[in-house]
Design a protein around this motif. Structure first.
Motif, PDB file in Angstrom:
ATOM      1  N   THR A 187      29.565  46.637  43.925  1.00  0.00           N
ATOM      2  CA  THR A 187      29.835  48.038  43.561  1.00  0.00           C
ATOM      3  C   THR A 187      29.807  48.285  42.059  1.00  0.00           C
ATOM      4  O   THR A 187      29.951  49.427  41.623  1.00  0.00           O
ATOM      5  N   LEU A 188      29.642  47.210  41.274  1.00  0.00           N
ATOM      6  CA  LEU A 188      29.645  47.389  39.812  1.00  0.00           C
ATOM      7  C   LEU A 188      28.330  46.942  39.180  1.00  0.00           C
ATOM      8  O   LEU A 188      28.053  47.272  38.027  1.00  0.00           O
ATOM      9  N   MET A 424      41.657  51.003  39.614  1.00  0.00           N
ATOM     10  CA  MET A 424      40.402  50.499  40.185  1.00  0.00           C
ATOM     11  C   MET A 424      39.321  51.589  40.144  1.00  0.00           C
ATOM     12  O   MET A 424      38.166  51.323  39.835  1.00  0.00           O
ATOM     13  N   ALA A 426      39.169  54.054  38.023  1.00  0.00           N
ATOM     14  CA  ALA A 426      38.769  54.243  36.613  1.00  0.00           C
ATOM     15  C   ALA A 426      37.755  53.171  36.212  1.00  0.00           C
ATOM     16  O   ALA A 426      36.788  53.428  35.494  1.00  0.00           O
ATOM     17  N   LEU A 427      37.994  51.968  36.705  1.00  0.00           N
ATOM     18  CA  LEU A 427      37.097  50.841  36.420  1.00  0.00           C
ATOM     19  C   LEU A 427      35.722  51.102  37.038  1.00  0.00           C
ATOM     20  O   LEU A 427      34.683  50.917  36.387  1.00  0.00           O
ATOM     21  N   LYS A 428      35.733  51.516  38.292  1.00  0.00           N
ATOM     22  CA  LYS A 428      34.473  51.833  38.973  1.00  0.00           C
ATOM     23  C   LYS A 428      33.735  52.933  38.201  1.00  0.00           C
ATOM     24  O   LYS A 428      32.519  52.818  37.949  1.00  0.00           O
ATOM     25  N   ALA A 430      33.974  53.733  35.077  1.00  0.00           N
ATOM     26  CA  ALA A 430      33.524  53.270  33.753  1.00  0.00           C
ATOM     27  C   ALA A 430      32.253  52.436  33.869  1.00  0.00           C
ATOM     28  O   ALA A 430      31.368  52.518  33.021  1.00  0.00           O
ATOM     29  N   LEU A 431      32.158  51.615  34.908  1.00  0.00           N
ATOM     30  CA  LEU A 431      31.053  50.664  34.990  1.00  0.00           C
ATOM     31  C   LEU A 431      29.919  51.146  35.892  1.00  0.00           C
ATOM     32  O   LEU A 431      28.828  50.580  35.874  1.00  0.00           O
TER      33      LEU A 431
ATOM     34  N   TYR B 175      39.179  45.156  43.165  1.00  0.00           N
ATOM     35  CA  TYR B 175      38.893  44.530  41.877  1.00  0.00           C
ATOM     36  C   TYR B 175      40.078  43.664  41.427  1.00  0.00           C
ATOM     37  O   TYR B 175      41.234  44.029  41.632  1.00  0.00           O
ATOM     38  N   LEU B 177      42.314  43.052  39.242  1.00  0.00           N
ATOM     39  CA  LEU B 177      42.963  43.630  38.056  1.00  0.00           C
ATOM     40  C   LEU B 177      43.857  42.615  37.356  1.00  0.00           C
ATOM     41  O   LEU B 177      44.018  42.653  36.141  1.00  0.00           O
ATOM     42  N   ALA B 430      38.152  53.023  29.304  1.00  0.00           N
ATOM     43  CA  ALA B 430      38.595  53.530  30.612  1.00  0.00           C
ATOM     44  C   ALA B 430      40.099  53.363  30.792  1.00  0.00           C
ATOM     45  O   ALA B 430      40.762  54.224  31.359  1.00  0.00           O
TER      46      ALA B 430
END
Lengths: 445, 445
Positions: A187-188, A424, A426-428, A430-431, B175, B177, B430
């Motif tokens: 997913t990233l 999580m 936010a991470l998705k 961002a990337l 993820y 974290l 992020a």
């Protein structure tokens, strides 16, 4: 078409009342280099087209399904083993290299890669899904055994998570990107190379089998073994239902009782010491005498029940499919969670033999269902959710090793809580700002 | 004032021509609960005020310096050990709990936490900096030993990286974290609780010392030991310069030669087997006879040279300060990198004794400088940069365990390459969009 053979239904399919084949992508491409993957990604990025990386399709959580269509990147043609450094115990592999292919390649070096999820999965796919399996109790999961990865980002940029060609045993350099992409389930970004830790092939391997009067006795033996610091390589639990299935499937005559399958790695002397120590612990817990073998053929025979467990489970009802559940709990809570799960299954109309990587607190029930019977599918779904929530209630996780995919997204949210889930997300974002990398999986955006 | 005692100069200070004390924050607060930390964060977030988390201040890369002022959160009053689960080998600690405090607390349980960076650091600080040290060769670093963390985000939100109260040996839920915040050096959030893996205290500990005719011989012994799969607990290298310093400092009479300090953990029989196997390997490499001890007092005496190495190095020039370098390379490249580094130092006007966690390919040179002499500071800076680039050139990292902080940001960029560095930047943006969490460190925004 990007279809693949599965022996079990992916849990994502249980969100529907009728099981479907995984949804196919619109296009499949077979890139032969990282640059080709990057070019595909650039085109997809520019045109907002979803991308679905495909290794071997052996995942159990619909990871290669394409609910929003798009381009499936079938990476099987990138099948080279690269940069073996036997003196440093590391190797890099492209995504078409499977676990067995790597171990065949390594045969003459005295080295091996031990993480073993059962299926002959792509090693990059195993990294993507944070796979583990029977050897994890001693050698760790993919999280502990991936040193670096080459990843193609959604916009086609090629990065190396620990920097290009870096392969140190440890590092404190910046954010641990390697362990963001391990377990990211495609997913990233698209993993195009993985650098792995290797291990020396043990001088001696000894297998053993031991049956017990109760689940509690088998798990107590496991807990005491772990507490004694014995570096056991595998400690696998099969419940009475699974042992019965294995006997029928393989023409075996094991007692129909909770059973531990064990494996010890080390020098001849050390292995004998380990086996003796565990045999003593098993006796204290009313275990049977150990059946043991160190000769490869005999070991294989002794473990055949464990190796064929899934097939044996499915053979209980010819024509059936299995729903593979997967929870992990603190080891002290394992007996109660297994016993409650067995009781729950026994009250249903389904059969659900259990196997567990009990040294890690991880176990699976294989719920056997008729794929054409919506009532059975619903029943499996309900049992599966209760099993996950039973794990969550005692500090556990809804997935020890299969991942989230499509079917467990709501459970991930419950497990993490809103704040953590938002990190999580936010991470998705961002990337993968355009949400084109394996969309809908893990974190719905 | 948020100052702290340091025996060595932080490398961040070497970016200036004259060393400075770390820059103080404007305000120091001593929160006593996670909710209090959260309230401070909310106020800082609303007012764009930098926050600098402080554990024990034993870090070596200016992690608690406040180049943009702001609020230092001194977490020493949050000093409770929480939720010990001896049967599951895990415990949770607040940030005021140090490594030694935890091991004292655990004394009667038969358990311990082995990660040992030398200093009696805060365990949450060790998580923040991805610390490791002498035991990492067997037990792993903080990356492998943190199971969960409670983190206060820059806006005051409280999250648990693996979900609240989760403590499974493995998980594949979303993820990872936990391993984003491990090693984030306070730049993504404030760690207010860490859940750690524990280990059984070994039945027997045996220490050994062995000297060698060359660096190559000592490192070859290390490599062969690792390749043999011997589960050695510590394997520490001291070069001839450091051995000379140790002899002078401690009134010892060790040969002034490359030396390995070893430690074996296990049952009495197993430890003896391990020591015998390594002694054989050492002999093949022209090592001296082993000096051995298993009695605690004698072990302490035998290892005193290693334990006092930094102090012994500094004592070579009274009034001096030390610049602690820290690189890690693939183990096969270790001899050439150590030998070249020694040659480089010997051509300078400085002394730079070397110690290494050689089983991991990690070593440090302690460059001894007069803090009032800009020329020496500059010389140390140049040596340090060359050492880091020597590591980078062979697939290594500019930091095995000390982290990036202020002084290695440009090296991090070189090590990672632009694409990877940009992913780290995206991650920082992020998770800390206002750039108020320990600003300037690791990733300058």
């Amino acid at each position: 078409m990007c279809l693949f053979a599965v022996l079990v239904l992916a849990n994502g399919d249980l969100t529907k009342t009728k099981p479907n084949r995984p949804q196919p992508a619109d296009v499949v491409v077979w890139p032969e280099s990282t640059n080709a993957v990057s070019k595909v990604a650039t085109i997809c990025y520019d045109n907002n087209v979803p991308m679905i990386p495909f290794g071997t399709g052996t995942g159990l959580e619909s990871g290669v399904s394409a609910p929003r269509g798009g381009v499936c990147l079938n990476l099987t043609k990138m099948d080279q083993v690269l940069d073996l450094h036997p003196e440093d115990f590391d190797v890099s592999v492209q995504p078409g290299v499977t676990r067995n292919a790597l171990n065949s390649y390594l045969r003459d070096t005295g080295l091996w890669f031990p993480v073993d999820p059962g299926a002959d999965a792509s090693l990059c796919g195993m990294a993507a899904t944070s796979a583990s399996g029977t050897n994890a109790v001693r050698y760790g999961t993919m999280r502990e055994n991936v040193m670096n990865m080459e990843v193609v980002l959604p916009d086609g940029t090629i990065i190396n998570t620990a920097g290009k060609d870096r392969r140190t045993k440890k590092t404190a350099a910046g954010y641990n990107l390697t362990n963001i992409y391990v377990g990211s389930e495609g997913t990233l970004g698209i993993i195009t190379k993985t650098t792995l830790r290797l291990y020396g092939i043990p001088e001696t391997i000894m297998a053993a089998v031991c049956s017990f009067p109760s689940v509690q006795a088998a798990v107590d033996t496991t807990v005491m073994t772990m507490q004694s610091g014995i570096p056991i390589a595998r400690i696998e639990f099969l419940d009475d239902v699974m042992m019965d299935a294995c006997n029928k499937f393989g023409g075996l005559d094991y007692p129909v009782a909770p059973t531990l399958f064990l494996e010890f790695h080390g020098s001849e002397k050390n292995v004998a010491d380990q086996a003796e120590a565990v045999a003593e612990i098993a006796q204290m817990n009313e275990g049977s005498d150990f059946q043991m073998a160190s000769d490869p053929a005999q070991r294989k025979k002794l473990w055949s029940a464990r190796h064929n467990a899934w097939y044996a489970g499915l053979a209980l009802k010819p024509g059936s499919k299995g729903c593979a559940t997967d929870v992990c709990v603190p080891i002290s809570r394992l007996p109660e969670v297994i016993v409650e799960t067995k009781e729950d299954i026994s009250k249903s109309s389904l059969i659900g033999p259990i196997v567990g990587h009990v040294g890690d607190g991880n176990f699976h029930s294989l719920l056997i269902i008729d794929p054409d019977d919506p009532a059975q599918i619903e029943e499996a779904h309900v049992l599966h959710e209760r099993m996950a929530r039973r794990a969550l209630a005692v500090g556990g996780t809804c997935t020890g090793e299969h991942g989230i995919g499509l079917g467990k997204r709501h459970l991930l949210r419950e497990e993490m809580g809103e704040g953590t889930f938002n990190v999580m997300k936010a991470l998705k974002h961002a990337l993968d700002p355009k949400n084109i990398m394996n969309p809908e999986k893990v974190i719905p955006v």
